[in-house]
Write a protein that holds these residues in place. Structure first.
Motif, PDB file in Angstrom:
ATOM      1  N   TRP A  90       0.805  -1.209   0.000  1.00  0.00           N
ATOM      2  CA  TRP A  90       0.000   0.000   0.000  1.00  0.00           C
ATOM      3  C   TRP A  90       0.841   1.262   0.000  1.00  0.00           C
ATOM      4  O   TRP A  90       1.962   1.298   0.482  1.00  0.00           O
ATOM      5  CB  TRP A  90      -1.013   0.018   1.132  1.00  0.00           C
ATOM      6  CG  TRP A  90      -0.492  -0.202   2.540  1.00  0.00           C
ATOM      7  CD1 TRP A  90      -0.345  -1.392   3.179  1.00  0.00           C
ATOM      8  CD2 TRP A  90      -0.080   0.797   3.476  1.00  0.00           C
ATOM      9  NE1 TRP A  90       0.129  -1.200   4.442  1.00  0.00           N
ATOM     10  CE2 TRP A  90       0.297   0.138   4.660  1.00  0.00           C
ATOM     11  CE3 TRP A  90       0.004   2.180   3.429  1.00  0.00           C
ATOM     12  CZ2 TRP A  90       0.749   0.797   5.786  1.00  0.00           C
ATOM     13  CZ3 TRP A  90       0.454   2.867   4.549  1.00  0.00           C
ATOM     14  CH2 TRP A  90       0.813   2.169   5.713  1.00  0.00           C
ATOM     15  N   GLU A 101       0.332   5.354   0.887  1.00  0.00           N
ATOM     16  CA  GLU A 101      -0.557   6.305   1.565  1.00  0.00           C
ATOM     17  C   GLU A 101       0.074   7.689   1.524  1.00  0.00           C
ATOM     18  O   GLU A 101       1.244   7.865   1.897  1.00  0.00           O
ATOM     19  CB  GLU A 101      -0.789   5.866   3.009  1.00  0.00           C
ATOM     20  CG  GLU A 101      -1.864   6.674   3.713  1.00  0.00           C
ATOM     21  CD  GLU A 101      -2.275   6.034   5.028  1.00  0.00           C
ATOM     22  OE1 GLU A 101      -3.035   5.037   4.986  1.00  0.00           O
ATOM     23  OE2 GLU A 101      -1.825   6.503   6.085  1.00  0.00           O
ATOM     24  N   ARG A 124      -5.190   6.537  -0.100  1.00  0.00           N
ATOM     25  CA  ARG A 124      -4.573   5.236   0.164  1.00  0.00           C
ATOM     26  C   ARG A 124      -4.820   4.307  -1.020  1.00  0.00           C
ATOM     27  O   ARG A 124      -5.962   4.029  -1.383  1.00  0.00           O
ATOM     28  CB  ARG A 124      -5.157   4.632   1.436  1.00  0.00           C
ATOM     29  CG  ARG A 124      -4.486   3.319   1.864  1.00  0.00           C
ATOM     30  CD  ARG A 124      -5.209   2.731   3.075  1.00  0.00           C
ATOM     31  NE  ARG A 124      -4.615   1.490   3.495  1.00  0.00           N
ATOM     32  CZ  ARG A 124      -3.758   1.337   4.498  1.00  0.00           C
ATOM     33  NH1 ARG A 124      -3.377   2.404   5.183  1.00  0.00           N
ATOM     34  NH2 ARG A 124      -3.270   0.161   4.829  1.00  0.00           N
ATOM     35  N   GLU A 133      -4.000   0.483  -2.488  1.00  0.00           N
ATOM     36  CA  GLU A 133      -3.586  -0.843  -2.033  1.00  0.00           C
ATOM     37  C   GLU A 133      -3.566  -1.813  -3.206  1.00  0.00           C
ATOM     38  O   GLU A 133      -4.436  -1.788  -4.072  1.00  0.00           O
ATOM     39  CB  GLU A 133      -4.540  -1.362  -0.954  1.00  0.00           C
ATOM     40  CG  GLU A 133      -4.533  -0.542   0.318  1.00  0.00           C
ATOM     41  CD  GLU A 133      -5.308  -1.232   1.436  1.00  0.00           C
ATOM     42  OE1 GLU A 133      -5.468  -2.466   1.375  1.00  0.00           O
ATOM     43  OE2 GLU A 133      -5.762  -0.525   2.353  1.00  0.00           O
TER      44      GLU A 133
END
Length: 417
Positions: free
Chosen positions: A342, A344, A393, A395
């Motif tokens: 991920w 962010e 975010r 992912e």
């Protein structure tokens, strides 16, 4: 399995051919029947008149059966059964030589196979009736049976030919549809890449130009011009690569002449770890204190996945430059945690802004482009307010890593820029 639209198209094609044949046959039979009626009316011998009248009545019944095909096939079949029965008892077979094979062929061509087989069986019982009632007319069967069989098999052949033609048309239309979709997808991909390249760099250049114009400090202006020069050079490089990728000949090259893998769409130049450093430095240059965390194992991601994360990072930092307050602190994290990879990107929201969710399906093309990039790899993207921060975010599933990588026991060290 054929779709309802395809079946309807095939039936319409068969019906169209059937109507053309029926139109010609109806005109010919009407002409024959009209001639018979005129001949009957001119007959002066009473005995011949009665005999000929029976034949005309049977012929008229056959003609009516043919005419009812314009209205409803089942009515035509019923009347044709009546006409065949009358012909068996009267011996008036002349019109049956034309109309019965024609009816069998048209029913086979336009109706369901089950219905056409039933009608074929009914016409097969007719010779048996003739043998029972008028056994001396068995010679007629030598003519009518081959005609009926030929009409049936010709209709089957024509029907299969039309079905194949319609199937070919459907395949061609499907290929055209897929081609249109591919072109549209390519156009969207090009638009997305152009947005990613231009939006960020132009935003940075604009902000630096404003800073240089209003600072009044030659040192600040000089630093801003340096950033503008570096950013514009990178933008030109990315545009050069994108334009070369769109060409059908030649390799994609950067502004400095180095070769970029065209099949990878310049992904080799978009490494996520390098991107974290580059965009964090730009945020700091624009007055945003930035913390970063990056897992070195992200270098093992496929280049296409790194390029997708790179573009998400680029778009997110562009939005920070556009919308965040001047000194808003930021955070960039690119990690492998559990079964997820991920990225962010967060920045402090202005105090007047209320935390709220973000629906990426109804907002800017940049957010839509980021979500599309993640979806292409089976990932997700969210953008929303979280405890006073605006957090983007992205992912991806960790299985996209090349080779087996173990999850680090400790997170990478936090860096303050």
């Amino acid at each position: 399995m054929n779709s309802p639209i395809t079946v309807a198209a095939k039936e319409q094609s068969s019906s169209s051919l059937g109507r053309k044949i029926l139109l010609v046959a109806s005109g010919f039979v009407a002409l024959l029947l009209g001639t018979d009626i005129v001949t009957l009316l001119n007959e002066t011998d009473p005995a011949l008149f009665v005999s000929f009248a029976k034949a005309v009545a049977v012929n008229a019944t056959f003609a009516l059966a043919l005419g009812l095909l314009w209205v409803r096939t089942r009515y035509a079949v019923i009347v044709s059964i009546v006409a065949m029965t009358l012909a068996a008892f009267t011996g008036a077979y002349l019109y049956s030589l034309l109309i019965i094979p024609l009816l069998v062929g048209l029913v086979t061509l336009t109706e369901t196979r089950k219905f056409s087989l039933r009608y074929l069986c009914i016409t097969g019982l007719w010779p048996i009736l003739i043998i029972v009632v008028r056994s001396y007319d068995v010679g007629f069967l030598i003519i009518i049976i081959p005609l009926v069989a030929a009409a049936y098999f010709i209709a089957i052949f024509v029907r299969k030919f039309q079905e194949q033609r319609e199937a070919d048309r459907e395949r061609i239309e499907e290929l055209r549809r897929k081609q249109r979709e591919a072109v549209e997808a390519e156009r969207k991909a090009i638009a997305r890449d152009l947005h990613d390249i231009v939006a960020h760099d132009i935003t940075v250049i604009s902000m630096q130009a404003k800073a240089a114009g209003f600072s009044g400090d030659p040192a600040v202006a000089q630093a801003a011009l340096k950033v503008i020069g570096a950013t514009s050079k990178e933008a030109l490089q990315d545009l050069r690569v994108l334009l070369n990728v769109l060409r059908s000949d030649g390799q994609a090259t950067r502004l400095d002449g180095s070769i970029v893998d065209k099949a990878g769409n310049a992904a080799s130049s978009l490494e996520i770890l390098i991107g974290v450093e580059i965009f964090a430095e730009r945020l700091v240059d624009l007055g945003h204190p930035t913390k970063t965390m990056a897992d070195p194992k992200l270098a093992g991601l496929p280049q296409s996945a790194q390029a997708a994360l790179y573009r998400v990072l680029q778009e997110s930092t562009t939005n920070i430059v556009k919308h965040a307050e001047r000194d808003a602190p930021c955070r960039i994290e690119a990690l492998i945690v559990g079964d997820r990879v991920w990225l962010e990107v967060a920045n402090k929201l202005p105090g007047r802004v209320i935390d709220q969710g973000f629906d990426n399906g109804g907002h800017s093309s940049g957010i839509v482009g980021m979500a599309d990039r993640m979806a292409a790899f089976g990932g997700t993207l969210s953008a929303q307010g979280v405890r006073g921060d605006w957090v983007v975010r992205a992912e991806l599933p960790a299985k996209i890593l090349d080779g087996a990588h173990q999850v680090p026991e400790e997170l990478p060290e936090v860096q303050d820029l």
